[in-house]
Scaffold this motif. Structure first.
Motif, short mmCIF file in Angstrom:
data_model
loop_
_atom_site.label_atom_id
_atom_site.label_comp_id
_atom_site.label_asym_id
_atom_site.label_seq_id
_atom_site.Cartn_x
_atom_site.Cartn_y
_atom_site.Cartn_z
N ILE A 323 0.89 -1.17 0.00
CA ILE A 323 0.00 0.00 0.00
C ILE A 323 0.92 1.22 0.00
O ILE A 323 1.72 1.39 0.93
N ALA A 324 0.84 2.02 -1.06
CA ALA A 324 1.88 3.04 -1.22
C ALA A 324 1.32 4.34 -1.78
O ALA A 324 0.29 4.34 -2.48
N GLY A 325 2.01 5.42 -1.49
CA GLY A 325 1.63 6.73 -2.01
C GLY A 325 1.80 6.78 -3.52
O GLY A 325 2.71 6.15 -4.08
N ASP A 326 0.94 7.54 -4.16
CA ASP A 326 0.95 7.66 -5.61
C ASP A 326 2.00 8.70 -6.00
O ASP A 326 1.66 9.83 -6.35
N ALA A 327 3.27 8.35 -5.89
CA ALA A 327 4.33 9.35 -6.10
C ALA A 327 5.54 8.72 -6.78
O ALA A 327 5.82 7.53 -6.60
N GLY A 328 6.28 9.54 -7.55
CA GLY A 328 7.53 9.10 -8.19
C GLY A 328 7.34 7.84 -9.02
O GLY A 328 6.38 7.72 -9.80
N GLY A 329 8.24 6.88 -8.82
CA GLY A 329 8.18 5.64 -9.60
C GLY A 329 7.26 4.58 -9.01
O GLY A 329 7.17 3.47 -9.56
N ILE A 330 6.57 4.90 -7.93
CA ILE A 330 5.73 3.87 -7.27
C ILE A 330 4.61 3.34 -8.18
O ILE A 330 4.41 2.12 -8.23
#
Lengths: 404, 216
Positions: A323-330
C-alpha cells in the motif's frame, strides 16, 4: 557472480538477449564513474552489476571519485537544487566542483569504448573525453530544478552522447539522446535473497518484534516525505478493526537534523502503544531488512514524494502486497488492485489495510502478482540488457530497428 | 531446400527514448501530436504489444489509456481505443485519424481539466533491438509448436505484429512459413485471420498454439 546464476529466476529472453549482445561487444571497454564506493543506491547497483558485466566478457572498470568534504557539500547542494530545494550556488562553489572534477579526470584512465557517468558529481569528466561513447546516467528527479543550477549543469550534460533517466517524468528536455531505464533490484543480493522462515523468525525475535499478530511494515528513512506520522495514524484507524503490529524501520539519524526531528515526532506519536516498533537499523542491515519484509503481512510506503522507490519492488519480490503513495516511480510498481493499492490519504491507507487484513486470500494473490511483475520488469538482468542495448544504439544511432 | 523449411525465431526488445515533450491536457496533446515524430506516434500505438503485462490494460494504446485513466474521459478514450493501427499503412494517416477523433470530440464537448502534475502524457519514442535466437524449428509442425511455446513473448511480437510493417502487407511470418514452407495453407489462413489488435502477445501465442494443436 555469474549470469548463469539468474537462470530459472530472470526472464529467459533477457538472458538470451544479454548473451547475444555480449558476444558482439566482448572484450570491449566499459567504464563506470560515480562518487561513492559504498552506501547509497548507485554504489549498491554498481556492486551488483559490474561483476556481471565482467562475467559476460566485457573489459569493465568502476572508478570512484576522490574528494573531500567541501566538494561533497557543493554536490549535495547541486543535488538538492536539481530537485528544487537547494541554496543558491556561488561561483566559488562551481569552481570547487570543476577543480575536483578536473583532478579526478586527470587521475583516472578514461580510455573506454562506453563510459557511464553516474549523477551530477562527476559530470564534468566529459570535458576530458578522448574517445568512446559517453552517457550521463541521472538517477534523480530533475523535473522541477532550481533554474540557475540546472542552467549551469545543462551546459555540461549537453556534451554527452546521451543520457539515461529512471522515469520519463523525472527528465528535462535535452538536445541529446535521452533513454529510459527503470532501476532494478538484484534477487541474489543479501537484501532480496531467499531466507528460511526460521531465520526470519530469529531476526524478528532479535529485534524484539513478536510474530503473534499481523505485521504492517514501512522501511524508510525518518523523512517527512515518507510520512511516518501518517502511517501511525493509518495504523491506529485500522487497529480499531484488526489487531496488528506496526514496524517502522529506518536508519539512524544522527547526521541528519531533520531526520532527528521527525524521529522524535514519531516516537512521541507512538508512545504508549507496545504494538508499534520503531527500529533504528545500522548501515548494511540488508539481511535484517530482508527478514522484516518477508515476515510482514502488508508493506507500506506512504510517500508523498518519492524517487523511484525501489523498496516497493523489494517488498513485491517477497510476495507482499504494498500500500503506497501515488508518487515518483511507485505507480510503475504498484498496479492498482493487482499488486497493491495506491493511496492519497491517511484514511485511504487505513481503508486498504483493513481490506487486506480482512481478506488474506486477496493479499496473497496480490503478493503472487507482485512477485511476477517484478520478475518480468525489475530484475538486475533487465538493467544489464538495457545498458548493452543503449551502448549498441548509440553506436548505430541512425537505426531505429537494430539487428544484432 | 532444407533451409527453406526451417523457421528461425527472432526475439526483440524496445528501448524507450524520451522526446522531452509532455501534455497536461487534451489541447496540449493535440498540439504536440500535430508535429511530434512519426516514431513517437508509432511507439504509443504499438508498445502495448511489446510489453509484458501483469494485468491487461483496459485499452491497447497509450493515448486511450491516458485519456481514460488520467483525463477521465471515457467517451474519447473509447473512440481512440477503436483505432486499429494495423489498418494504417502510413503513420501519417494514423496521426490524422487520431487528430480527427480529438477534434470531433472537442467540437461536441468542453475540454476536460488538466491532469495533476506527474500525470502528464509523456511523448516517447522507441528503438527496437532484434536478436536472432538459436531456436529453429524443422519441417515438422509439432516441432514448430514446441519452439513457439519456448520463445520469449517478444518473438510473437516480432513475427506477428512487426512483420506487418516489415513486409508491408497484412500478413505475418508464421502464416507465411506455414503456408509456403510447410504447405499448410489451412492453418496459415486461420492464423492470418486473427485480429492482431485484439490480443496481447501472451494471449496471441496461446491462440496460435491452439490452432496448430487442432490441426495436429
Amino acid at each position: 557472480m555469474s549470469l548463469k546464476d539468474y537462470e530459472g529466476i530472470a526472464e529467459p529472453g533477457d538472458l538470451r538477449a544479454i548473451e547475444r549482445m555480449a558476444s558482439v561487444l566482448s572484450g570491449r571497454k566499459m567504464l563506470h564513474v560515480n562518487s561513492t564506493a559504498a552506501g547509497g543506491g548507485v554504489a549498491e547497483l554498481l556492486t551488483r552489476m559490474v561483476p556481471l558485466f565482467k562475467d559476460i566478457g566485457l573489459d569493465v572498470r568502476w572508478e570512484v571519485m576522490q574528494a573531500d568534504r567541501p566538494f561533497f557539500e557543493v554536490t549535495k547542494n547541486i543535488h538538492n537544487s536539481l530537485q528544487g530545494r537547494g541554496r543558491p550556488l556561488s561561483r566559488e562553489m562551481w569552481e570547487e566542483y570543476a577543480r575536483v572534477n578536473r583532478e579526478n579526470a586527470e587521475r583516472i584512465d578514461l580510455d573506454a569504448d562506453f563510459v557511464v557517468i553516474h549523477d551530477p558529481q562527476p559530470a564534468m569528466f566529459i570535458d576530458h573525453k578522448k574517445r568512446g561513447t559517453w552517457i550521463w546516467r541521472c538517477h534523480i528527479d530533475i523535473s522541477s530544478p532550481d533554474r540557475a543550477a540546472w542552467h549551469q549543469l545543462k551546459d555540461i550534460v549537453e556534451k554527452f552522447d546521451g543520457s539515461i533517466f529512471s522515469v520519463a517524468n523525472f527528465a528535462q528536455s535535452l538536445p541529446i539522446h535521452q533513454f529510459l531505464i527503470q532501476p532494478t533490484i538484484d534477487p541474489l543480493a543479501e537484501k532480496n535473497i531467499h531466507l528460511e522462515d526460521e531465520e526470519v523468525r530469529g531476526i524478528y525475535g532479535r529485534l524484539g518484534v513478536p510474530l503473534d499478530k499481523p505485521v504492517l511494515l514501512q522501511v524508510s528513512r525518518f523523512d517527512p516525505f515518507k510520512d511516518p506520522l501518517g502511517v501511525i495514524e493509518a495504523y491506529k484507524l485500522a487497529k480499531k478493526y484488526h489487531d496488528c503490529r506496526l514496524v517502522l524501520a529506518g536508519g539512524t539519524a544522527t547526521d541528519d537534523p531533520e531526520g532527528e526531528k521527525v524521529l522524535a515526532e514519531v516516537e512521541e506519536k507512538a508512545a504508549g502503544d507496545p504494538d508499534i516498533h520503531i527500529l533504528l537499523l545500522p548501515p548494511f542491515s540488508d539481511r535484517e531488512v530482508n527478514a522484516l519484509q518477508r515476515g510482514a503481512d502488508i508493506v507500506l510506503q506512504k510517500s508523498t514524494r518519492e524517487g523511484f522507490g525501489l523498496v516497493v519492488a523489494e517488498a513485491l519480490w517477497k510476495k507482499k502486497p504494498v500500500i503506497a503513495g501515488d508518487a515518483g516511480g511507485i505507480p510503475l510498481q504498484v498496479i492498482e488492485g493487482v499488486t497493491g493499492f495506491l493511496v492519497h490519504s491517511v484514511e485511504g491507507t487505513a481503508y486498504r489495510i483493513r481490506q487486506l487484513l480482512e481478506n488474506p486470500e486477496r493479499a496473497a494473490k496480490m503478493g503472487e502478482a507482485g512477485r511476477e511483475h517484478i520478475r518480468r520488469n525489475f530484475l538486475t538482468t533487465r538493467n544489464i540488457r538495457n545498458y548493452l542495448g543503449i551502448w549498441t544504439a548509440l553506436e548505430r544511432r541512425d537505426e531505429k530497428v537494430i539487428y544484432i | 531446400m532444407a533451409e527453406e523449411r526451417t523457421f528461425r525465431f527472432y526475439e526483440c526488445f524496445a528501448l524507450t527514448t524520451l522526446t522531452g515533450r509532455k501534455a497536461a491536457d487534451i489541447l496540449d496533446l493535440l498540439d504536440i501530436m500535430k508535429n511530434v515524430s512519426r516514431e513517437s506516434i508509432f511507439h504509443h500505438m504499438h508498445q502495448y504489444f511489446l510489453k509484458p503485462h501483469a494485468v491487461e490494460p483496459e485499452f491497447p494504446n497509450d493515448f486511450a489509456v491516458w485519456v481514460s485513466e488520467s483525463l477521465g474521459e471515457p467517451l474519447l478514450a473509447e473512440a481512440l481505443a477503436n483505432v486499429n493501427p494495423f489498418e494504417f499503412a502510413k503513420i501519417e494517416d494514423l496521426r490524422s485519424e487520431l487528430m480527427r477523433i480529438i477534434h470531433e470530440y472537442l467540437g461536441n464537448y468542453p475540454p476536460p481539466r488538466p491532469v495533476l502534475p506527474g500525470r502528464e502524457f509523456m511523448f516517447n519514442e522507441g528503438i527496437t533491438i532484434v536478436l536472432p535466437t538459436s531456436m529453429e524449428s524443422g519441417p515438422q509442425l509439432h516441432d514448430f509448436l514446441q519452439k513457439l511455446r519456448e520463445v520469449d513473448f517478444s518473438s510473437i511480437y516480432f513475427h506477428f505484429y512487426e512483420a506487418r510493417l516489415r513486409l508491408g502487407r497484412p500478413t505475418d511470418d508464421f502464416s507465411e512459413y506455414l503456408s509456403t514452407s510447410l504447405n499448410r495453407p489451412g492453418i496459415a489462413a486461420r492464423i492470418k485471420s486473427l485480429d492482431p489488435y485484439m490480443y496481447s502477445t501472451e494471449v496471441l501465442r496461446d491462440k496460435i498454439a491452439a490452432l496448430i494443436e487442432e490441426a495436429l
